[in-house]
Design a protein around this motif. Structure first.
Motif, PDB file in Angstrom:
ATOM      1  N   HIS A 107       0.914  -1.102  -0.199  1.00 30.27           N
ATOM      2  CA  HIS A 107      -0.008  -0.064   0.078  1.00 30.27           C
ATOM      3  C   HIS A 107       0.887   1.207  -0.144  1.00 30.27           C
ATOM      4  CE1 HIS A 107      -3.817   1.900   1.370  1.00 30.27           C
ATOM      5  NE2 HIS A 107      -3.156   2.910   1.195  1.00 30.27           N
ATOM      6  N   THR A 108       1.308   1.780  -1.113  1.00 31.75           N
ATOM      7  CA  THR A 108       2.291   2.754  -1.105  1.00 31.75           C
ATOM      8  C   THR A 108       1.516   4.026  -2.176  1.00 31.75           C
ATOM      9  OG1 THR A 108       3.953   1.339  -1.034  1.00 31.75           O
ATOM     10  CG2 THR A 108       4.658   3.265  -1.930  1.00 31.75           C
ATOM     11  N   HIS A 109       1.486   5.048  -1.753  1.00 29.25           N
ATOM     12  CA  HIS A 109       1.026   6.162  -2.666  1.00 29.25           C
ATOM     13  C   HIS A 109       2.466   6.976  -3.128  1.00 29.25           C
ATOM     14  CE1 HIS A 109      -3.260   6.057  -1.438  1.00 29.25           C
ATOM     15  NE2 HIS A 109      -2.576   5.591  -0.253  1.00 29.25           N
TER      16      HIS A 109
ATOM     17  N   PRO B  39       7.736  11.452  -4.458  1.00 21.99           N
ATOM     18  CA  PRO B  39       8.070  10.620  -5.616  1.00 21.99           C
ATOM     19  C   PRO B  39       8.858   9.396  -5.287  1.00 21.99           C
ATOM     20  CG  PRO B  39       9.633  12.588  -4.836  1.00 21.99           C
ATOM     21  CD  PRO B  39       8.635  12.509  -4.079  1.00 21.99           C
ATOM     22  N   ILE B  40       8.909   8.533  -6.097  1.00 23.06           N
ATOM     23  CA  ILE B  40       9.615   7.193  -6.103  1.00 23.06           C
ATOM     24  C   ILE B  40      10.939   7.568  -5.705  1.00 23.06           C
ATOM     25  CG2 ILE B  40      10.422   7.172  -8.442  1.00 23.06           C
ATOM     26  CD1 ILE B  40       9.488   4.207  -8.187  1.00 23.06           C
ATOM     27  N   GLU B  41      11.777   8.534  -5.934  1.00 23.19           N
ATOM     28  CA  GLU B  41      13.091   8.353  -5.319  1.00 23.19           C
ATOM     29  C   GLU B  41      13.065   8.720  -3.982  1.00 23.19           C
ATOM     30  OE1 GLU B  41      12.797   9.435  -9.333  1.00 23.19           O
ATOM     31  OE2 GLU B  41      11.764  10.675  -7.712  1.00 23.19           O
ATOM     32  N   ASP B  42      11.924   9.395  -3.249  1.00 21.37           N
ATOM     33  CA  ASP B  42      12.043   9.635  -1.753  1.00 21.37           C
ATOM     34  C   ASP B  42      11.800   8.275  -1.469  1.00 21.37           C
ATOM     35  OD1 ASP B  42      12.783  12.325  -2.350  1.00 21.37           O
ATOM     36  OD2 ASP B  42      10.690  12.897  -1.407  1.00 21.37           O
ATOM     37  N   LEU B  43      10.692   7.660  -1.992  1.00 19.92           N
ATOM     38  CA  LEU B  43      10.327   6.131  -1.269  1.00 19.92           C
ATOM     39  C   LEU B  43      11.552   5.051  -1.328  1.00 19.92           C
ATOM     40  CD1 LEU B  43       7.907   4.135  -0.399  1.00 19.92           C
ATOM     41  CD2 LEU B  43       7.442   3.890  -2.899  1.00 19.92           C
ATOM     42  N   GLN B  44      12.321   5.312  -2.440  1.00 19.63           N
ATOM     43  CA  GLN B  44      13.386   4.270  -2.647  1.00 19.63           C
ATOM     44  C   GLN B  44      14.338   4.470  -1.468  1.00 19.63           C
ATOM     45  OE1 GLN B  44      14.191   5.006  -6.669  1.00 19.63           O
ATOM     46  NE2 GLN B  44      13.267   2.994  -7.178  1.00 19.63           N
ATOM     47  N   GLU B  45      14.547   5.861  -1.242  1.00 15.36           N
ATOM     48  CA  GLU B  45      15.543   6.033  -0.227  1.00 15.36           C
ATOM     49  C   GLU B  45      15.154   6.055   1.251  1.00 15.36           C
ATOM     50  OE1 GLU B  45      19.109   8.091   1.280  1.00 15.36           O
ATOM     51  OE2 GLU B  45      18.537   6.818  -0.134  1.00 15.36           O
ATOM     52  N   ALA B  46      13.778   6.028   1.436  1.00 15.24           N
ATOM     53  CA  ALA B  46      13.186   5.609   2.714  1.00 15.24           C
ATOM     54  C   ALA B  46      13.594   4.176   2.795  1.00 15.24           C
ATOM     55  CB  ALA B  46      11.646   5.945   2.836  1.00 15.24           C
ATOM     56  N   TYR B  47      13.165   3.404   1.995  1.00 11.19           N
ATOM     57  CA  TYR B  47      13.494   1.789   2.002  1.00 11.19           C
ATOM     58  C   TYR B  47      14.969   1.607   2.311  1.00 11.19           C
ATOM     59  CZ  TYR B  47       8.581   1.029   0.172  1.00 11.19           C
ATOM     60  OH  TYR B  47       7.237   0.870  -0.073  1.00 11.19           O
ATOM     61  N   ARG B  48      15.641   2.180   1.800  1.00  4.73           N
ATOM     62  CA  ARG B  48      17.192   1.874   1.628  1.00  4.73           C
ATOM     63  C   ARG B  48      17.480   2.354   3.050  1.00  4.73           C
ATOM     64  NH1 ARG B  48      21.901   4.334   2.052  1.00  4.73           N
ATOM     65  NH2 ARG B  48      21.134   6.463   1.993  1.00  4.73           N
ATOM     66  N   LEU B  49      17.044   3.258   3.859  1.00  8.92           N
ATOM     67  CA  LEU B  49      17.347   3.750   4.948  1.00  8.92           C
ATOM     68  C   LEU B  49      16.801   2.976   6.219  1.00  8.92           C
ATOM     69  CD1 LEU B  49      17.262   7.767   4.862  1.00  8.92           C
ATOM     70  CD2 LEU B  49      19.419   6.258   4.970  1.00  8.92           C
ATOM     71  N   MET B  50      15.679   2.594   5.890  1.00 11.33           N
ATOM     72  CA  MET B  50      14.991   1.829   6.843  1.00 11.33           C
ATOM     73  C   MET B  50      15.250   0.053   6.812  1.00 11.33           C
ATOM     74  SD  MET B  50      10.887   3.413   7.007  1.00 11.33           S
ATOM     75  CE  MET B  50      10.530   2.977   5.546  1.00 11.33           C
ATOM     76  N   PHE B  51      15.464  -0.080   5.487  1.00 17.92           N
ATOM     77  CA  PHE B  51      15.796  -1.693   5.466  1.00 17.92           C
ATOM     78  C   PHE B  51      17.225  -1.947   4.707  1.00 17.92           C
ATOM     79  CE2 PHE B  51      11.140  -1.003   5.133  1.00 17.92           C
ATOM     80  CZ  PHE B  51      10.747  -2.000   6.530  1.00 17.92           C
TER      81      PHE B  51
ATOM     82  N   THR C  84      -1.491   6.476  -6.827  1.00 14.34           N
ATOM     83  CA  THR C  84      -1.497   7.608  -6.539  1.00 14.34           C
ATOM     84  C   THR C  84      -2.549   8.181  -5.697  1.00 14.34           C
ATOM     85  OG1 THR C  84      -0.867   9.858  -7.402  1.00 14.34           O
ATOM     86  CG2 THR C  84      -2.679   8.700  -8.369  1.00 14.34           C
ATOM     87  N   SER C  85      -2.286   9.432  -5.279  1.00 10.70           N
ATOM     88  CA  SER C  85      -3.361   9.947  -4.563  1.00 10.70           C
ATOM     89  C   SER C  85      -3.265  11.453  -4.595  1.00 10.70           C
ATOM     90  CB  SER C  85      -3.161   9.774  -2.857  1.00 10.70           C
ATOM     91  OG  SER C  85      -1.965  10.026  -2.518  1.00 10.70           O
ATOM     92  N   LYS C  86      -3.724  12.263  -4.010  1.00 11.98           N
ATOM     93  CA  LYS C  86      -3.689  13.761  -3.927  1.00 11.98           C
ATOM     94  C   LYS C  86      -4.106  14.474  -5.292  1.00 11.98           C
ATOM     95  CE  LYS C  86      -1.543  14.271  -0.108  1.00 11.98           C
ATOM     96  NZ  LYS C  86      -1.880  15.057   0.857  1.00 11.98           N
ATOM     97  N   GLY C  87      -4.839  14.250  -5.949  1.00 14.57           N
ATOM     98  CA  GLY C  87      -5.582  15.056  -7.111  1.00 14.57           C
ATOM     99  C   GLY C  87      -4.611  15.089  -8.415  1.00 14.57           C
ATOM    100  N   GLY C  88      -4.908  15.779  -9.401  1.00 14.71           N
ATOM    101  CA  GLY C  88      -4.275  15.725 -10.672  1.00 14.71           C
ATOM    102  C   GLY C  88      -4.039  14.201 -11.076  1.00 14.71           C
ATOM    103  N   TRP C  89      -5.231  13.695 -11.197  1.00 13.74           N
ATOM    104  CA  TRP C  89      -5.227  12.060 -11.274  1.00 13.74           C
ATOM    105  C   TRP C  89      -4.527  11.560 -12.366  1.00 13.74           C
ATOM    106  CZ3 TRP C  89      -5.877  10.316  -6.750  1.00 13.74           C
ATOM    107  CH2 TRP C  89      -6.823  10.704  -5.774  1.00 13.74           C
ATOM    108  N   ASP C  90      -4.727  12.109 -13.663  1.00 13.44           N
ATOM    109  CA  ASP C  90      -4.200  11.897 -15.013  1.00 13.44           C
ATOM    110  C   ASP C  90      -2.739  11.727 -14.977  1.00 13.44           C
ATOM    111  OD1 ASP C  90      -6.672  10.875 -15.737  1.00 13.44           O
ATOM    112  OD2 ASP C  90      -7.152  12.769 -17.175  1.00 13.44           O
ATOM    113  N   ALA C  91      -2.206  12.903 -14.516  1.00 17.40           N
ATOM    114  CA  ALA C  91      -0.977  13.273 -14.441  1.00 17.40           C
ATOM    115  C   ALA C  91      -0.019  12.261 -13.502  1.00 17.40           C
ATOM    116  CB  ALA C  91      -0.589  14.494 -14.439  1.00 17.40           C
ATOM    117  N   ASN C  92      -0.919  12.247 -12.260  1.00 17.85           N
ATOM    118  CA  ASN C  92      -0.214  11.520 -11.284  1.00 17.85           C
ATOM    119  C   ASN C  92      -0.290   9.876 -11.409  1.00 17.85           C
ATOM    120  OD1 ASN C  92       1.089  12.979  -9.143  1.00 17.85           O
ATOM    121  ND2 ASN C  92      -0.528  13.912  -8.619  1.00 17.85           N
ATOM    122  N   ASN C  93      -1.374   9.586 -12.333  1.00 14.75           N
ATOM    123  CA  ASN C  93      -1.409   8.239 -12.481  1.00 14.75           C
ATOM    124  C   ASN C  93      -0.328   7.781 -13.700  1.00 14.75           C
ATOM    125  OD1 ASN C  93      -3.198   6.799 -10.989  1.00 14.75           O
ATOM    126  ND2 ASN C  93      -4.991   7.788 -12.122  1.00 14.75           N
TER     127      ASN C  93
END
Length: 88
Positions: free
Chosen positions: A6-8, A41-53, A64-73
């Motif tokens: 479950h990752t936004h 962004p995905i880069e922040d998520l990847q860095e968080a995983y690298r630091l946590m695990f 996605t979430s947060k509106g701008g559905w077409d562009a964010n999708n």
């Protein structure tokens, strides 16, 4: 291997009005993500995983979430193709 099921991901520049809407804009919306980050962004998520695990293989099921559905999708779709992670 870890799989986060479950990752936004979202980028505020893709929102219709150029900014992400905060939880006060919508009633009955989970508020804490807006307090943590106005973009995810995905880069922040990847860095968080690298630091946590450190040293672990971590993948995410992304959407996605947060509106701008077409562009964010589209952003999530491109991130999925580049990372090899699954997306909805």
């Amino acid at each position: 291997m870890f799989i986060d099921i479950h990752t936004h991901l979202w980028c505020k520049e893709f929102a219709e009005d150029g900014v992400t809407r905060n939880a006060q804009t919508f009633k009955r919306v989970v508020r804490w993500p807006s307090l943590v980050a106005d973009t995810n962004p995905i880069e922040d998520l990847q860095e968080a995983y690298r630091l946590m695990f450190p040293g672990k293989d971590v993948k995410a099921l992304m959407f996605t979430s947060k509106g701008g559905w077409d562009a964010n999708n589209n952003y999530v779709s491109e991130s999925s193709k580049k990372s090899g992670w699954p997306a909805l």
